[in-house]
Write a protein that holds these residues in place. Structure first.
Motif, PDB file in Angstrom:
ATOM      1  N   SER A 111      46.789  38.875   8.123  1.00 17.39           N
ATOM      2  CA  SER A 111      46.658  37.318   8.036  1.00 17.39           C
ATOM      3  C   SER A 111      47.906  36.880   9.005  1.00 17.39           C
ATOM      4  O   SER A 111      49.098  37.573   9.011  1.00 17.39           O
ATOM      5  CB  SER A 111      46.738  36.558   6.747  1.00 17.39           C
ATOM      6  OG  SER A 111      45.711  36.751   6.091  1.00 17.39           O
ATOM      7  N   THR A 154      39.542  35.881  12.691  1.00 15.73           N
ATOM      8  CA  THR A 154      39.148  35.121  11.514  1.00 15.73           C
ATOM      9  C   THR A 154      40.116  34.214  10.695  1.00 15.73           C
ATOM     10  O   THR A 154      41.071  33.990  11.545  1.00 15.73           O
ATOM     11  CB  THR A 154      38.869  36.523  10.515  1.00 15.73           C
ATOM     12  OG1 THR A 154      40.190  36.871  10.029  1.00 15.73           O
ATOM     13  CG2 THR A 154      38.008  37.483  11.003  1.00 15.73           C
ATOM     14  N   LEU A 168      40.632  40.980  12.126  1.00 20.02           N
ATOM     15  CA  LEU A 168      39.741  42.120  11.735  1.00 20.02           C
ATOM     16  C   LEU A 168      39.736  42.986  13.110  1.00 20.02           C
ATOM     17  O   LEU A 168      39.114  42.686  14.029  1.00 20.02           O
ATOM     18  CB  LEU A 168      38.403  41.737  11.120  1.00 20.02           C
ATOM     19  CG  LEU A 168      37.396  42.773  11.441  1.00 20.02           C
ATOM     20  CD1 LEU A 168      37.616  43.951  10.358  1.00 20.02           C
ATOM     21  CD2 LEU A 168      35.890  42.364  11.048  1.00 20.02           C
ATOM     22  N   GLU A 176      32.321  35.796  15.562  1.00 19.61           N
ATOM     23  CA  GLU A 176      33.096  34.330  15.844  1.00 19.61           C
ATOM     24  C   GLU A 176      32.383  33.438  16.109  1.00 19.61           C
ATOM     25  O   GLU A 176      32.387  32.506  16.964  1.00 19.61           O
ATOM     26  CB  GLU A 176      34.043  34.722  16.968  1.00 19.61           C
ATOM     27  CG  GLU A 176      35.047  35.772  16.754  1.00 19.61           C
ATOM     28  CD  GLU A 176      36.018  36.004  17.741  1.00 19.61           C
ATOM     29  OE1 GLU A 176      37.136  36.767  17.662  1.00 19.61           O
ATOM     30  OE2 GLU A 176      36.030  35.137  18.865  1.00 19.61           O
ATOM     31  N   SER A 212      38.390  38.251   6.576  1.00 20.84           N
ATOM     32  CA  SER A 212      37.994  39.494   7.299  1.00 20.84           C
ATOM     33  C   SER A 212      37.360  40.365   6.232  1.00 20.84           C
ATOM     34  O   SER A 212      36.440  41.054   6.603  1.00 20.84           O
ATOM     35  CB  SER A 212      39.553  40.077   7.538  1.00 20.84           C
ATOM     36  OG  SER A 212      39.895  39.405   8.650  1.00 20.84           O
ATOM     37  N   THR A 261      43.081  37.392   6.037  1.00 16.13           N
ATOM     38  CA  THR A 261      42.640  38.565   5.468  1.00 16.13           C
ATOM     39  C   THR A 261      41.483  38.506   4.592  1.00 16.13           C
ATOM     40  O   THR A 261      40.391  39.183   4.474  1.00 16.13           O
ATOM     41  CB  THR A 261      43.687  39.222   4.664  1.00 16.13           C
ATOM     42  OG1 THR A 261      44.979  39.383   5.524  1.00 16.13           O
ATOM     43  CG2 THR A 261      43.390  40.567   4.216  1.00 16.13           C
ATOM     44  N   VAL A 313      42.877  44.886   8.756  1.00 16.90           N
ATOM     45  CA  VAL A 313      42.645  43.467   8.469  1.00 16.90           C
ATOM     46  C   VAL A 313      43.950  42.781   8.022  1.00 16.90           C
ATOM     47  O   VAL A 313      44.823  43.605   7.497  1.00 16.90           O
ATOM     48  CB  VAL A 313      41.663  43.000   7.404  1.00 16.90           C
ATOM     49  CG1 VAL A 313      40.368  43.637   8.029  1.00 16.90           C
ATOM     50  CG2 VAL A 313      41.952  43.609   6.136  1.00 16.90           C
TER      51      VAL A 313
END
Length: 406
Positions: A223, A91, A236, A274, A97, A94, A221
Motif C-alpha cells: 500500500s 490497486t 500488485l 485496472e 490487491s 494491499t 502486494v
C-alpha cells in the motif's frame, strides 16, 4: 548515520501538531505513515496543473497526466526490481490487491477441495478474501502455526503441503509482532512443491530493499499509505506468466480491447486489471514518496529505524509489569505489549491524553490474538522521523500509567 532527523521531521507538517496542548508523538506508523511535503505537493500539482483522465484523450492535459502516471509504473518496477513495468498493477491498496488475487486466481487455479496455505499471523486482509473464496468454491484453508516467540513454525509449514495445495499467501513482516518472516525459505519450499506464493509486503516495502526477482515470489502486494504515500493507492506485482492467464477481477472501462453485446475481449496486462478511472493523482504522489525514500537512502533509513527499535526495546523493559508479545530473533520497528492486567484500550486512552498516538486493539489480526490468549495489545511502531527522545517520553508516560492502573 548521515541523516539529519530534525531536518527530516520538518518535511512532515503534521509532526508539529499538538494534542491536548502537548507535542504530538506519532508512534502509529504501522497503521499509516505521515506524508512529506513533497508527496502532498505532488498530488496537489496534479489537480492544480494537469488534472485529466489518463489513457483516454489526445489533448495536452491527458497526455501529460498519462505520461506522469505511467512513469510511476516504471518507477515502482525499478523500486522492487520487477522484470517489467507490465508486471505492476495499480490497486486501491494491499487489501484490494489480495481481493483481486483471491477473485482472479480463485477462478484460474482453484476447484472444490483445493487448498491455500496462510499463516496464523496474517492481517485480516490476507484471511477474509480467501474465506470468501472458500465459500464460493469450497476450497480448504490451512494455517502455519506461530511459536511462542512469534515466529512461523517452518517444520509444520512443510507438512501442510499436499497434492491439493494451490497457493501460499503470507506476510513479509507481521504488523503485530514485527517478525520478519524468512520468505526466501517459504518461497523456496513452496516452489519445491510447484506452488506459487503471494507475499503481503505492506509492512516491509518501506523498511527493507525488495527485489522480487531475487526473491522469486510470484506476487508481491503493498500500500502507498504505509510508505509515506497517499491513501487509496496500492500495488500488485505479479509474474507475467500468471498475469497472462488470470481472468480480470472487475469489468469496465480501460480493461477492455473490444466490447460488443456478442462478447468482449480484454486489454493487455497490466491494464486488464485496472478497470475504471484510476486514482491517478494518488499514483503520481506515490511516485513522489518513492523519490523521497530513495533520496534519503532506504538502507540509511532502515539502519536508523532499527536503532530506534533496539533502543525502545531496552528502555521499555524498565517499565514495571510490561509484557511483550512476540520476541522473534528477526524483528523490525514494531513493538506490541501489555501493562499488567490493564486493558490495552485504557492504556491507549491515557497515552492519547499525554500526546501519544499509538494503536490499541487486535490490529486486524484476531486469530493471532487468540493464539496468544489476549484481547489485544498496545502497539508502538516507529518511522525514521521518530526520535530517542520521544521513546524516553513514552517510557516515562507508561511508568505513570502503570502506577495509575496497577
Amino acid at each position: 548515520m548521515g541523516l539529519n532527523i530534525q531536518e527530516i521531521r520538518s518535511d512532515f507538517p503534521v509532526l508539529a501538531e499538538k494534542v491536548y496542548g502537548k507535542p504530538l508523538v506519532y508512534f502509529d506508523n504501522a497503521a499509516t505513515t505521515q506524508k512529506p511535503v513533497s508527496v502532498i505537493q505532488a498530488e496537489a500539482d496534479v489537480y492544480n496543473h494537469y488534472n485529466s483522465n489518463v489513457h483516454r484523450g489526445v489533448h495536452h492535459l491527458s497526455n501529460v497526466c498519462t505520461q506522469a502516471f505511467e512513469d510511476v509504473r516504471k518507477k515502482v518496477a525499478s523500486f522492487i526490481h520487477a522484470a517489467s513495468s507490465d508486471e505492476i498493477i495499480f490497486t486501491k491498496g494491499t487489501t484490494d490487491s489480495v481481493n483481486l488475487l483471491a477473485g482472479s486466481l480463485g477462478d484460474t487455479l482453484f476447484s472444490v477441495g483445493d487448498e491455500v496455505i496462510l499463516s496464523e499471523m496474517e492481517h485480516h486482509s490476507n484471511i477474509v478474501p480467501w474465506q470468501l473464496l472458500q465459500k464460493r468454491k469450497g476450497i480448504e484453508i490451512k494455517v502455519i502455526p506461530v511459536t511462542d516467540e512469534g515466529e512461523l513454525d517452518l517444520d509444520a509449514f512443510e507438512k501442510l503441503f499436499s497434492a491439493k495445495t494451490k497457493l501460499v499467501s503470507v506476510t513479509h513482516i507481521s504488523n503485530v509482532l514485527g517478525t520478519i518472516n524468512p520468505i526466501e525459505k517459504i518461497i523456496e519450499t513452496a516452489h519445491k512443491h510447484g506452488v506459487p506464493v503471494v507475499i503481503d509486503g505492506a509492512q516491509a516495502v518501506h523498511h527493507l530493499p525488495i527485489d522480487v526477482q531475487k526473491l522469486d515470489c510470484d506476487f508481491y502486494v503493498f500500500s502507498g499509505h504505509k510508505m509515506y504515500g497517499p491513501t487509496g493507492v496500492g500495488v500488485l506485482y505479479g509474474k507475467r506468466k500468471w498475469l497472462e492467464i488470470m481472468e480480470p477481477y472487475q469489468g469496465g472501462g480501460e480493461m477492455i480491447d473490444k466490447v460488443s453485446f456478442s462478447g468482449t475481449t480484454f486489454n493487455d496486462i497490466p491494464y486488464k486489471f485496472e478497470a475504471g478511472t484510476p486514482n491517478f493523482a494518488g499514483v503520481i504522489a506515490l511516485g513522489a514518496a518513492i523519490d523521497y525514500l530513495q533520496e534519503k537512502g532506504l538502507s540509511k533509513l532502515w539502519e536508523y529505524e532499527h536503532s530506534l527499535f533496539e533502543y525502545a526495546v531496552e528502555k521499555l523493559k524498565t517499565v514495571p509489569n510490561i509484557h511483550f508479545i512476540g520476541k522473534a530473533k528477526a524483528r523490525t520497528s514494531v513493538i506490541s505489549f501489555l501493562i499488567g492486567t490493564a486493558h490495552p484500550f485504557d492504556v491507549g486512552t491515557l497515552l492519547d491524553k499525554l500526546g501519544f498516538a499509538l494503536r490499541t486493539g487486535h490490529h486486524c489480526a484476531q486469530p493471532l490474538m487468540d493464539r496468544f490468549g489476549i484481547p489485544g495489545t498496545v502497539r508502538a511502531s516507529f518511522a525514521f522521523y521518530n526520535t530517542k527522545e520521544e521513546i524516553d517520553r513514552l517510557v516515562q508516560a507508561l511508568g505513570q500509567i502503570e502506577g495509575m492502573l496497577g
